[in-house]
Design a protein around this motif. Structure first.
Motif, PDB file in Angstrom:
ATOM      1  N   ASN A  30      45.968  42.712  29.998  1.00  0.00           N
ATOM      2  CA  ASN A  30      45.680  42.600  31.424  1.00  0.00           C
ATOM      3  C   ASN A  30      45.155  43.874  32.062  1.00  0.00           C
ATOM      4  O   ASN A  30      44.412  43.814  33.029  1.00  0.00           O
ATOM      5  CB  ASN A  30      46.924  42.107  32.169  1.00  0.00           C
ATOM      6  N   LEU A  31      45.533  45.034  31.508  1.00  0.00           N
ATOM      7  CA  LEU A  31      45.083  46.294  32.097  1.00  0.00           C
ATOM      8  C   LEU A  31      44.311  47.169  31.119  1.00  0.00           C
ATOM      9  O   LEU A  31      43.890  48.267  31.476  1.00  0.00           O
ATOM     10  CB  LEU A  31      46.279  47.066  32.670  1.00  0.00           C
ATOM     11  N   GLY A  32      44.137  46.717  29.892  1.00  0.00           N
ATOM     12  CA  GLY A  32      43.334  47.458  28.927  1.00  0.00           C
ATOM     13  C   GLY A  32      43.979  48.716  28.387  1.00  0.00           C
ATOM     14  O   GLY A  32      43.290  49.586  27.851  1.00  0.00           O
ATOM     15  N   MET A  33      45.296  48.836  28.477  1.00  0.00           N
ATOM     16  CA  MET A  33      45.979  50.028  27.973  1.00  0.00           C
ATOM     17  C   MET A  33      46.130  49.958  26.463  1.00  0.00           C
ATOM     18  O   MET A  33      46.252  48.884  25.883  1.00  0.00           O
ATOM     19  CB  MET A  33      47.356  50.162  28.627  1.00  0.00           C
ATOM     20  N   GLU A  34      46.151  51.130  25.847  1.00  0.00           N
ATOM     21  CA  GLU A  34      46.336  51.215  24.406  1.00  0.00           C
ATOM     22  C   GLU A  34      47.794  51.534  24.093  1.00  0.00           C
ATOM     23  O   GLU A  34      48.365  52.509  24.602  1.00  0.00           O
ATOM     24  CB  GLU A  34      45.443  52.323  23.829  1.00  0.00           C
ATOM     25  N   PHE A  35      48.406  50.699  23.254  1.00  0.00           N
ATOM     26  CA  PHE A  35      49.764  50.944  22.757  1.00  0.00           C
ATOM     27  C   PHE A  35      49.646  52.031  21.703  1.00  0.00           C
ATOM     28  O   PHE A  35      48.958  51.861  20.697  1.00  0.00           O
ATOM     29  CB  PHE A  35      50.325  49.643  22.184  1.00  0.00           C
ATOM     30  N   ALA A 103      38.904  43.827  38.578  1.00  0.00           N
ATOM     31  CA  ALA A 103      40.292  43.751  38.115  1.00  0.00           C
ATOM     32  C   ALA A 103      41.013  42.589  38.775  1.00  0.00           C
ATOM     33  O   ALA A 103      41.735  41.840  38.105  1.00  0.00           O
ATOM     34  CB  ALA A 103      41.013  45.067  38.419  1.00  0.00           C
ATOM     35  N   LYS A 104      40.794  42.410  40.060  1.00  0.00           N
ATOM     36  CA  LYS A 104      41.429  41.291  40.766  1.00  0.00           C
ATOM     37  C   LYS A 104      41.003  39.956  40.149  1.00  0.00           C
ATOM     38  O   LYS A 104      41.855  39.104  39.870  1.00  0.00           O
ATOM     39  CB  LYS A 104      41.077  41.337  42.256  1.00  0.00           C
ATOM     40  N   ARG A 105      39.710  39.793  39.925  1.00  0.00           N
ATOM     41  CA  ARG A 105      39.218  38.550  39.310  1.00  0.00           C
ATOM     42  C   ARG A 105      39.838  38.343  37.932  1.00  0.00           C
ATOM     43  O   ARG A 105      40.306  37.252  37.607  1.00  0.00           O
ATOM     44  CB  ARG A 105      37.689  38.564  39.200  1.00  0.00           C
ATOM     45  N   HIS A 106      39.842  39.397  37.117  1.00  0.00           N
ATOM     46  CA  HIS A 106      40.400  39.308  35.767  1.00  0.00           C
ATOM     47  C   HIS A 106      41.869  38.904  35.798  1.00  0.00           C
ATOM     48  O   HIS A 106      42.300  38.010  35.060  1.00  0.00           O
ATOM     49  CB  HIS A 106      40.230  40.642  35.044  1.00  0.00           C
ATOM     50  N   LEU A 107      42.646  39.562  36.642  1.00  0.00           N
ATOM     51  CA  LEU A 107      44.077  39.262  36.721  1.00  0.00           C
ATOM     52  C   LEU A 107      44.317  37.835  37.189  1.00  0.00           C
ATOM     53  O   LEU A 107      45.155  37.114  36.634  1.00  0.00           O
ATOM     54  CB  LEU A 107      44.777  40.265  37.635  1.00  0.00           C
ATOM     55  N   GLU A 108      43.569  37.409  38.189  1.00  0.00           N
ATOM     56  CA  GLU A 108      43.737  36.044  38.693  1.00  0.00           C
ATOM     57  C   GLU A 108      43.336  35.019  37.629  1.00  0.00           C
ATOM     58  O   GLU A 108      43.968  33.963  37.514  1.00  0.00           O
ATOM     59  CB  GLU A 108      42.939  35.852  39.987  1.00  0.00           C
ATOM     60  N   GLU A 109      42.317  35.330  36.829  1.00  0.00           N
ATOM     61  CA  GLU A 109      41.930  34.438  35.725  1.00  0.00           C
ATOM     62  C   GLU A 109      43.032  34.323  34.674  1.00  0.00           C
ATOM     63  O   GLU A 109      43.109  33.327  33.955  1.00  0.00           O
ATOM     64  CB  GLU A 109      40.633  34.939  35.066  1.00  0.00           C
ATOM     65  N   GLN A 110      43.908  35.339  34.596  1.00  0.00           N
ATOM     66  CA  GLN A 110      45.038  35.307  33.669  1.00  0.00           C
ATOM     67  C   GLN A 110      46.251  34.597  34.283  1.00  0.00           C
ATOM     68  O   GLN A 110      47.319  34.539  33.670  1.00  0.00           O
ATOM     69  CB  GLN A 110      45.448  36.732  33.266  1.00  0.00           C
ATOM     70  N   GLY A 111      46.083  34.089  35.500  1.00  0.00           N
ATOM     71  CA  GLY A 111      47.173  33.388  36.172  1.00  0.00           C
ATOM     72  C   GLY A 111      48.131  34.297  36.918  1.00  0.00           C
ATOM     73  O   GLY A 111      49.234  33.882  37.284  1.00  0.00           O
ATOM     74  N   ILE A 112      47.736  35.525  37.160  1.00  0.00           N
ATOM     75  CA  ILE A 112      48.587  36.503  37.852  1.00  0.00           C
ATOM     76  C   ILE A 112      48.275  36.456  39.347  1.00  0.00           C
ATOM     77  O   ILE A 112      47.112  36.520  39.750  1.00  0.00           O
ATOM     78  CB  ILE A 112      48.355  37.918  37.278  1.00  0.00           C
ATOM     79  N   ASP A 113      49.311  36.332  40.173  1.00  0.00           N
ATOM     80  CA  ASP A 113      49.145  36.372  41.625  1.00  0.00           C
ATOM     81  C   ASP A 113      48.819  37.795  42.053  1.00  0.00           C
ATOM     82  O   ASP A 113      49.541  38.739  41.682  1.00  0.00           O
ATOM     83  CB  ASP A 113      50.419  35.914  42.330  1.00  0.00           C
ATOM     84  N   VAL A 114      47.751  37.958  42.829  1.00  0.00           N
ATOM     85  CA  VAL A 114      47.294  39.273  43.262  1.00  0.00           C
ATOM     86  C   VAL A 114      47.194  39.290  44.784  1.00  0.00           C
ATOM     87  O   VAL A 114      46.595  38.387  45.380  1.00  0.00           O
ATOM     88  CB  VAL A 114      45.920  39.626  42.636  1.00  0.00           C
ATOM     89  N   PRO A 131      55.381  41.380  33.713  1.00  0.00           N
ATOM     90  CA  PRO A 131      56.362  40.371  33.306  1.00  0.00           C
ATOM     91  C   PRO A 131      57.818  40.832  33.435  1.00  0.00           C
ATOM     92  O   PRO A 131      58.734  40.023  33.313  1.00  0.00           O
ATOM     93  CB  PRO A 131      56.013  40.072  31.847  1.00  0.00           C
ATOM     94  N   ASN A 132      58.031  42.107  33.699  1.00  0.00           N
ATOM     95  CA  ASN A 132      59.387  42.643  33.869  1.00  0.00           C
ATOM     96  C   ASN A 132      59.816  42.689  35.328  1.00  0.00           C
ATOM     97  O   ASN A 132      60.924  43.098  35.639  1.00  0.00           O
ATOM     98  CB  ASN A 132      59.463  44.056  33.285  1.00  0.00           C
ATOM     99  N   GLY A 133      58.905  42.312  36.227  1.00  0.00           N
ATOM    100  CA  GLY A 133      59.206  42.366  37.652  1.00  0.00           C
ATOM    101  C   GLY A 133      58.846  43.685  38.306  1.00  0.00           C
ATOM    102  O   GLY A 133      59.159  43.895  39.482  1.00  0.00           O
ATOM    103  N   HIS A 134      58.173  44.588  37.575  1.00  0.00           N
ATOM    104  CA  HIS A 134      57.736  45.851  38.174  1.00  0.00           C
ATOM    105  C   HIS A 134      56.474  45.584  38.995  1.00  0.00           C
ATOM    106  O   HIS A 134      55.523  44.975  38.510  1.00  0.00           O
ATOM    107  CB  HIS A 134      57.428  46.898  37.102  1.00  0.00           C
TER     108      HIS A 134
END
Length: 179
Positions: A30-35, A103-114, A131-134
């Protein structure tokens, strides 16, 4: 007052998570971060206490790292009931308004409320939850050098006034004027 050392940057900021793998995957997808790194122990190195954990690190870009602990033997995660949800959040910077809207469009396409974009005078931002509520924020700067200089000038005045009155000082009301 001076201190005998200098800080370079934030090394990492750590939060708790419900599931380390789900969290690493969510921030990647969702945010493109690298683990980048994982540590796991049965005993806490700093205290020696028995408390098995998985500690994961994700690269946010620019040398910035966010980390999470999964603590399976601790009670379920909770929130401070005396602090509103909007207060504690992690804000990440994006390059410009186009990136913020993408980013807003991408997140909303993933089903995330923005929520947003919200206009803050010198930056615009969107808000959502992991997903942790943060609560998370993505922000892009839109201010001018003159605006930032004015905010630096009035910051000590505002803090002093707030400290004495506990009422919102009006030195920077222009920040939230309608666009």
């Amino acid at each position: 007052m001076s201190v005998p050392f200098a800080l370079n940057r934030i090394h990492h900021v750590a939060y708790r998570c419900n599931d380390a793998k789900e969290t690493a995957d969510w921030y990647r997808d969702n945010l493109g971060m690298e683990f980048t790194t994982a540590f796991s122990e049965d005993h806490v190195p700093s205290t020696g206490a028995y408390d098995p954990y998985m500690h994961i690190f994700l690269d946010c870009g620019g040398g910035n790292i966010i980390a999470f602990f999964e603590l399976p033997e601790q009670p379920e995660m909770g929130r401070d009931p005396n602090t509103p949800q909007w207060v504690q959040h992690i804000a990440f910077q994006v390059s410009d308004l186009d990136a913020l809207l993408a980013a807003k469009r991408h997140l909303e396409e993933q089903g995330i409320d923005v929520l947003g974009p919200t206009h803050h005078g010198i930056f615009k931002s969107i808000y959502f939850f992991d997903p942790n509520g943060h609560r998370l924020e993505l922000a892009c700067d839109i201010g001018t050098e003159e605006q930032y200089a004015e905010l630096r000038r009035v910051a000590p005045l505002m803090l002093d006034e707030w400290s004495k009155t506990k009422k919102a000082p009006r030195h920077a009301d222009w920040l939230h004027a309608p666009e």
